[in-house]
Scaffold this active site. Structure first.
Site, short mmCIF file in Angstrom:
data_model
loop_
_atom_site.label_atom_id
_atom_site.label_comp_id
_atom_site.label_asym_id
_atom_site.label_seq_id
_atom_site.Cartn_x
_atom_site.Cartn_y
_atom_site.Cartn_z
N GLY A 156 -24.74 -34.88 8.83
CA GLY A 156 -23.49 -34.13 8.87
C GLY A 156 -23.60 -32.71 8.37
O GLY A 156 -22.77 -31.87 8.72
N GLU A 157 -24.61 -32.41 7.54
CA GLU A 157 -24.76 -31.05 7.01
C GLU A 157 -25.79 -30.24 7.81
O GLU A 157 -25.56 -29.07 8.12
CB GLU A 157 -25.18 -31.11 5.54
CG GLU A 157 -24.09 -31.67 4.64
CD GLU A 157 -24.52 -31.83 3.19
OE1 GLU A 157 -23.64 -31.91 2.32
OE2 GLU A 157 -25.75 -31.89 2.93
N TYR B 242 -38.56 -37.72 8.86
CA TYR B 242 -38.04 -39.06 9.16
C TYR B 242 -38.51 -39.46 10.55
O TYR B 242 -38.35 -38.70 11.50
CB TYR B 242 -36.51 -39.07 9.14
CG TYR B 242 -35.89 -38.81 7.79
CD1 TYR B 242 -35.56 -39.86 6.94
CD2 TYR B 242 -35.62 -37.51 7.37
CE1 TYR B 242 -34.98 -39.63 5.71
CE2 TYR B 242 -35.04 -37.27 6.13
CZ TYR B 242 -34.72 -38.32 5.30
OH TYR B 242 -34.15 -38.09 4.08
N TYR C 82 -28.06 -34.55 -0.43
CA TYR C 82 -27.97 -34.12 0.97
C TYR C 82 -27.31 -35.16 1.87
O TYR C 82 -27.48 -36.37 1.69
CB TYR C 82 -29.37 -33.83 1.51
CG TYR C 82 -30.15 -32.85 0.68
CD1 TYR C 82 -29.91 -31.49 0.75
CD2 TYR C 82 -31.16 -33.30 -0.18
CE1 TYR C 82 -30.64 -30.59 -0.01
CE2 TYR C 82 -31.89 -32.41 -0.94
CZ TYR C 82 -31.63 -31.05 -0.86
OH TYR C 82 -32.35 -30.17 -1.62
N MET C 83 -26.62 -34.67 2.88
CA MET C 83 -26.15 -35.46 4.02
C MET C 83 -26.84 -34.86 5.26
O MET C 83 -26.35 -33.91 5.87
CB MET C 83 -24.63 -35.38 4.17
CG MET C 83 -23.86 -35.87 2.97
SD MET C 83 -23.74 -37.65 2.91
CE MET C 83 -22.53 -37.85 1.59
N ASP C 84 -27.99 -35.42 5.60
CA ASP C 84 -28.86 -34.76 6.56
C ASP C 84 -28.30 -34.70 7.98
O ASP C 84 -28.65 -33.80 8.74
CB ASP C 84 -30.23 -35.44 6.57
CG ASP C 84 -31.04 -35.09 5.33
OD1 ASP C 84 -30.78 -34.03 4.73
OD2 ASP C 84 -31.93 -35.88 4.96
N GLY D 196 -27.66 -31.62 10.69
CA GLY D 196 -27.85 -32.06 12.07
C GLY D 196 -29.19 -32.74 12.22
O GLY D 196 -30.24 -32.08 12.28
N GLY E 25 -30.45 -34.37 14.72
CA GLY E 25 -31.08 -34.00 15.98
C GLY E 25 -31.51 -32.55 16.02
O GLY E 25 -32.53 -32.21 16.62
N ILE F 166 -15.21 -54.53 17.89
CA ILE F 166 -15.55 -54.15 16.52
C ILE F 166 -16.90 -53.44 16.47
O ILE F 166 -17.73 -53.55 17.37
CB ILE F 166 -15.56 -55.37 15.56
CG1 ILE F 166 -16.44 -56.49 16.12
CG2 ILE F 166 -14.15 -55.85 15.31
CD1 ILE F 166 -16.50 -57.73 15.23
N TYR G 112 -38.85 -33.01 4.17
CA TYR G 112 -38.98 -34.43 4.49
C TYR G 112 -39.06 -34.65 5.99
O TYR G 112 -38.41 -33.96 6.78
CB TYR G 112 -37.79 -35.23 3.94
CG TYR G 112 -38.18 -36.17 2.83
CD1 TYR G 112 -38.87 -37.34 3.10
CD2 TYR G 112 -37.89 -35.88 1.51
CE1 TYR G 112 -39.25 -38.21 2.10
CE2 TYR G 112 -38.25 -36.73 0.48
CZ TYR G 112 -38.94 -37.90 0.78
OH TYR G 112 -39.31 -38.75 -0.23
#
Length: 735
Positions: free
Chosen positions: A380-381, A468, A376-378, A383, A385, A675, A466
């Site tokens: 970008g996939e 977070y 998973y890409m929590d 959201g 928020g 930077i 899950y």
């Protein structure tokens, strides 16, 4: 499909959607009359009363509003909110205007169907924001929009003053936008329109009205998954427990076209695997047979009210800190324009322009058919928020907390409110800011101690199973600590095994047997943070301060060796790619080479890594190609407003061609420039029985700590606590 079972499941799906979209919108504070009494206090202090379950003195949130005014009602009047700062998020009025403008635009008028996957503020150029001061007019307000129109992705900006729409990009090389809540919800009920799927469920002895399904992003594993926006769906039995995650219908996977809701493929490889029993899986307190009362209620006292104020809804001021705070549908929490007051000059000094959670990568370590794609890409996939849940007063946050809402746009552009998405509170856990006691041999009776009080900004996201917890903690000594906690429920696998004695040593569980027929699969969590540090200005440098062993020469010293610090200024991006090594220690400084202390040290902050886990996956493994931003723990890139998301702007089904790793390999110059520092906090998770049926929170953190930033200890002059400042509250009954 007019059966009772389909109706019940559809109702369940609609209920989930309703909860996700609307129940956050008007969650009020419980009135004191409905609050259970915590203390019967003998003190005359007004603090020692049960009515103070929540702070009686909320921080200021509206210009010229007295600090003592209760602001719960005022801050929830989002319909009339207006922006006060260039970085303030879009208001309800502005979101409605964006929706109106787009609905009359040719691109959308010609479409039979479209969805808005992201509608957020298009932030003004950084240089303009840095020059802006309160009282000046705001810059023209712009919205950044990511939309799907007629099956194609589009990136647009909308000028809210002129109503001009600018289409920036319509053909990303790969990948799709973050899913909408509507995408996720519709995916859970779509399989029930397929007779083969329904038959498979009933053949396993599960009633359709007991089924709950999850939308699972499928990553990218080759050309057959291209040119269609796909999702995989797996299901569970809800019978006899709220914790359906512990009752997987193992091996059943539905491949679904997310746009058409068509079932593309059904894989059913787990017919011989029983569904785990519901016994002892429910995590609700009301369902526990034996309830443990191990500790008494606890809270900190603030008889004079909070020490922080929140001006104009988003500008937080506390102690020597000031920063802008807002909710974001993808990042969750965004902290901007963080400044700390110099104790000598009284000047507010720049520390960080912008910090946020850029991406979360969670690969599972099971290569079998029903599990290999769970990477998973929590952010970008899904959201990060969008998955933020309302915080629970007294449990998620202490009673001295202030709550901030998020205002987001649904897939059709209609704005809605995420109530209590963020809490802000002062914390004191008995920690020490600094101390010293003189030894009796000096003859001086001196004992000086200062308590460490911090300001915490917290959110909690429940990404399906899950949870977070992300904290941004500000300390009076100038330190910023970013902490991530993991809790919630494991994603488990059904198995035929009920006891480890059934294993012959050859099979691979890919995890730990947690209960009868339940395996907790090994997995990793990587949370990558975007930290645009501006140490006393934007032009900074990254310095690796390496600790090296130095051998002494013969006769030089009784010592054989010692350590010395060797400073290495990174010239380009590749110089700043860091894999942290225990036996090759370094400090990692962000400095302003043009600003010096009175004795000549460049002012700076250092990154102090936490308990960092490194990815062990093959770099050519498809998930790791997409998650290549975890190949190093530290990266430094030149500031580029288009490079915010470590996994790329379009993460869903992306192939990894637009990641932090790709940008950094350009090896651009980073010395004495504006930077961005990137840091990945990592966890390896080998599940254990204590994680069943719900996990105790495990956490790790990292620090951004001043290094030669101040002339001396910045909290030297802070007074100690004295007894007369605090009331004494006595419990209602004593033993």
């Amino acid at each position: 499909m007019e059966s009772k079972s389909f109706f019940r499941f559809t109702l369940f799906s609609v209920a989930i959607a309703f909860l996700l979209l609307f129940t956050w919108s008007h969650l009020p504070y419980p009135p004191p009359s409905q609050v259970t009494t915590l203390l019967d206090c003998a003190s005359n202090s007004p603090w020692c009363t049960s009515k103070n379950r929540f702070q009686s003195k909320q921080p200021t949130t509206i210009t010229k509003t007295p600090a003592a005014t209760t602001t719960a009602t005022k801050r929830r009047r989002h319909e009339s909110a207006v922006p006060h700062h260039p970085l303030d998020p879009l208001t309800i009025q502005e979101l409605n205007k964006v929706r109106s403008i787009l609905s009359s635009h040719a691109l959308f008028k010609s479409s039979k169907s479209y969805a808005l996957h992201s509608v957020v503020l298009e932030e003004p150029d950084k240089d303009l924001v840095l020059e802006w001061v309160k009282g000046q007019p705001l810059f023209p307000r712009m919205a950044s929009v990511i939309a799907r129109v007629n099956g194609e992705s589009h990136v647009l900006t909308v000028n809210l003053e002129t109503s001009q729409v600018n289409v920036l990009n319509s053909a990303p090389s790969s990948g799709y936008p973050t899913m909408t809540i509507e995408d996720m919800t519709s995916a859970t009920w779509a399989p029930f329109s397929n007779a083969e799927f329904n038959q498979t469920i009933t053949q396993r002895g599960v009633n359709l009205d007991d089924v709950a399904c999850l939308p699972i992003s499928l990553g990218w594993f080759g050309p057959k998954e291209e040119n269609r926006r796909l999702i995989k769906v797996q299901c569970y039995s809800m019978k006899d427990t709220a914790n359906f995650y512990m009752r997987p219908i193992e091996g059943l996977t539905v491949l679904l076209d997310m746009d058409t809701k068509e079932v593309v493929e059904i894989s059913d490889s787990g017919r011989t695997i029983p569904i785990p029993k519901a016994t002892n899986t429910d995590y609700r307190y009301s369902e526990q047979n034996q309830q443990l009362n191990l500790i008494n209620p606890i809270s900190i006292e603030q008889p004079k009210g909070p020490s922080f104020v929140i001006e104009d809804e988003h500008l937080v001021k506390w102690a020597n800190w000031e920063f802008h705070l807002k909710a974001d549908p993808r990042a969750g929490v965004v902290v901007s324009r963080a400044k700390v007051r110099d104790p000598d000059s009284g000047i507010m000094r720049d520390v960080m322009y912008k910090g946020f959670t850029s991406e979360l990568f969670v690969p599972y370590m099971d290569p079998t058919d029903a599990w290999y794609f769970k990477t998973y890409m929590d952010a970008g996939e899904y959201g990060f928020g969008l998955q933020a849940m309302p915080l629970d007063p007294l449990n998620d946050c202490p009673r001295n907390a202030y709550y901030m809402d998020g205002v987001f746009a649904a897939g059709d552009g209609v704005p809605y409110v995420r109530s209590n998405m963020i809490c802000v509170f002062e914390s004191y856990a008995g920690d020490i800011g600094w101390r010293h006691s003189e030894s009796p041999i000096t003859g001086m009776d001196i004992k000086e101690v200062r308590p460490k009080v911090t300001l915490v900004v917290r959110m909690a996201a429940s990404v399906a199973n899950y949870d977070y917890i992300v904290d941004w903690e500000f300390q009076t000594d100038g330190l910023i600590r970013i902490k991530v906690g993991l809790s919630g429920i494991l994603m488990v696998k059904g198995t035929t095994y009920e006891n480890m004695n059934q294993m012959n040593g050859q099979e691979n569980l890919y995890g730990t047997l947690l209960s009868e027929n339940v395996i907790g699969v090994i997995h990793d969590h990587y949370i990558t943070f975007h930290l645009d540090m501006d140490i006393d200005g934007s032009d900074n440098s990254f310095v690796k301060v390496n600790l090296k062993r130095q051998e002494t020469s013969q006769g030089e010293s009784p010592r054989k060796s010692y350590l010395k610090a060797v400073r290495d200024v990174a010239k380009t991006e590749k110089d700043a790619q860091v894999q942290i090594k225990l036996y090759d220690p370094s400090e990692f400084h962000m400095i302003n080479p043009t600003k010096k202390t009175r004795v000549g040290n460049p002012v700076g902050y250092k990154l102090v890594p936490g308990g960092t886990a490194a990815s062990l996956l093959d770099h050519d493994d498809p998930p790791q190609k997409r998650g290549a931003f975890t190949n190093n723990q530290i990266w430094v890139t030149p500031y580029n407003r288009s490079e915010q998301w470590a996994g790329g702007l379009f993460v869903y089904q992306s192939q990894g061609e637009d990641t932090l790793a790709v940008w950094s390999d350009r090896d651009r110059s980073i010395e004495n420039k504006d930077i961005v520092l990137w840091y990945t906090l990592g966890f390896h998770h080998i599940p254990c029985q204590e994680d069943f049926p719900i996990m105790p929170t495990v956490s790790s953190s990292f620090d951004l700590k001043p290094v030669n930033f101040f002339e001396s200890n910045p909290i030297l002059r802070i007074p100690p606590n004295v007894e007369k400042d605090l009331p004494v509250c006595k419990p209602a009954a004593s033993g």
